[in-house]
Motif scaffolding. Structure first.
Motif, PDB file in Angstrom:
ATOM      1  N   ALA A   5     -16.477  49.119  -7.910  1.00  0.00           N
ATOM      2  CA  ALA A   5     -17.400  49.099  -6.783  1.00  0.00           C
ATOM      3  C   ALA A   5     -16.634  48.937  -5.478  1.00  0.00           C
ATOM      4  O   ALA A   5     -15.693  48.153  -5.399  1.00  0.00           O
ATOM      5  N   LYS A   6     -17.059  49.669  -4.464  1.00  0.00           N
ATOM      6  CA  LYS A   6     -16.546  49.503  -3.106  1.00  0.00           C
ATOM      7  C   LYS A   6     -17.688  48.970  -2.258  1.00  0.00           C
ATOM      8  O   LYS A   6     -18.723  49.612  -2.116  1.00  0.00           O
ATOM      9  N   VAL A   7     -17.498  47.763  -1.723  1.00  0.00           N
ATOM     10  CA  VAL A   7     -18.545  47.060  -1.006  1.00  0.00           C
ATOM     11  C   VAL A   7     -18.274  47.126   0.496  1.00  0.00           C
ATOM     12  O   VAL A   7     -17.170  46.832   0.952  1.00  0.00           O
ATOM     13  N   ALA A   8     -19.304  47.488   1.253  1.00  0.00           N
ATOM     14  CA  ALA A   8     -19.244  47.493   2.712  1.00  0.00           C
ATOM     15  C   ALA A   8     -20.474  46.751   3.229  1.00  0.00           C
ATOM     16  O   ALA A   8     -21.373  46.408   2.465  1.00  0.00           O
ATOM     17  N   VAL A  42     -14.023  44.882  -7.984  1.00  0.00           N
ATOM     18  CA  VAL A  42     -14.696  45.009  -6.697  1.00  0.00           C
ATOM     19  C   VAL A  42     -13.654  45.137  -5.591  1.00  0.00           C
ATOM     20  O   VAL A  42     -12.695  44.372  -5.541  1.00  0.00           O
ATOM     21  N   GLU A  43     -13.846  46.124  -4.738  1.00  0.00           N
ATOM     22  CA  GLU A  43     -13.001  46.310  -3.554  1.00  0.00           C
ATOM     23  C   GLU A  43     -13.898  46.182  -2.328  1.00  0.00           C
ATOM     24  O   GLU A  43     -15.080  46.513  -2.370  1.00  0.00           O
ATOM     25  N   TYR A  44     -13.316  45.728  -1.251  1.00  0.00           N
ATOM     26  CA  TYR A  44     -14.055  45.579  -0.003  1.00  0.00           C
ATOM     27  C   TYR A  44     -13.529  46.599   0.977  1.00  0.00           C
ATOM     28  O   TYR A  44     -12.325  46.770   1.115  1.00  0.00           O
ATOM     29  N   GLU A  45     -14.452  47.260   1.642  1.00  0.00           N
ATOM     30  CA  GLU A  45     -14.083  48.413   2.448  1.00  0.00           C
ATOM     31  C   GLU A  45     -14.703  48.310   3.834  1.00  0.00           C
ATOM     32  O   GLU A  45     -15.861  47.899   3.974  1.00  0.00           O
TER      33      GLU A  45
END
Length: 83
Positions: free
Chosen positions: A5-8, A46-49
């Motif tokens: 998942a890429k979370v913004a 989880v990655e934060y973008e």
């Protein structure tokens, strides 16, 4: 293959793009953690973008989301063992 998942953060809402093409939107971190867990995302996936026009998720929000996901993982493991 693990779901990632890429979370913004955009307009007071967490927006998540999953690697399988799905998109999740939640206002609340706990609801987001629940939705990510149901989607099969683990806390280490989880990655934060940051994107133009979006606000970066704070370090505190990142820690809280990861902790909520870990809680879901532990709860799920506990239910599996009890069954």
């Amino acid at each position: 293959m693990a779901t990632t998942a890429k979370v913004a953060f955009f307009k007071n809402e967490f927006v998540v793009d999953l690697n399988d093409g799905r998109r999740l939107e939640q206002h609340d971190l706990q609801a987001l953690a629940d939705a990510l867990h149901r989607a099969g995302v683990q806390s280490n996936q989880v990655e934060y973008e940051w994107r133009p026009g979006h606000r970066m998720i704070t370090a505190g929000q990142q820690v809280a989301l990861r902790a909520a996901l870990r809680h879901q993982e532990r709860k799920h493991v506990g239910l599996s063992i009890a069954a």
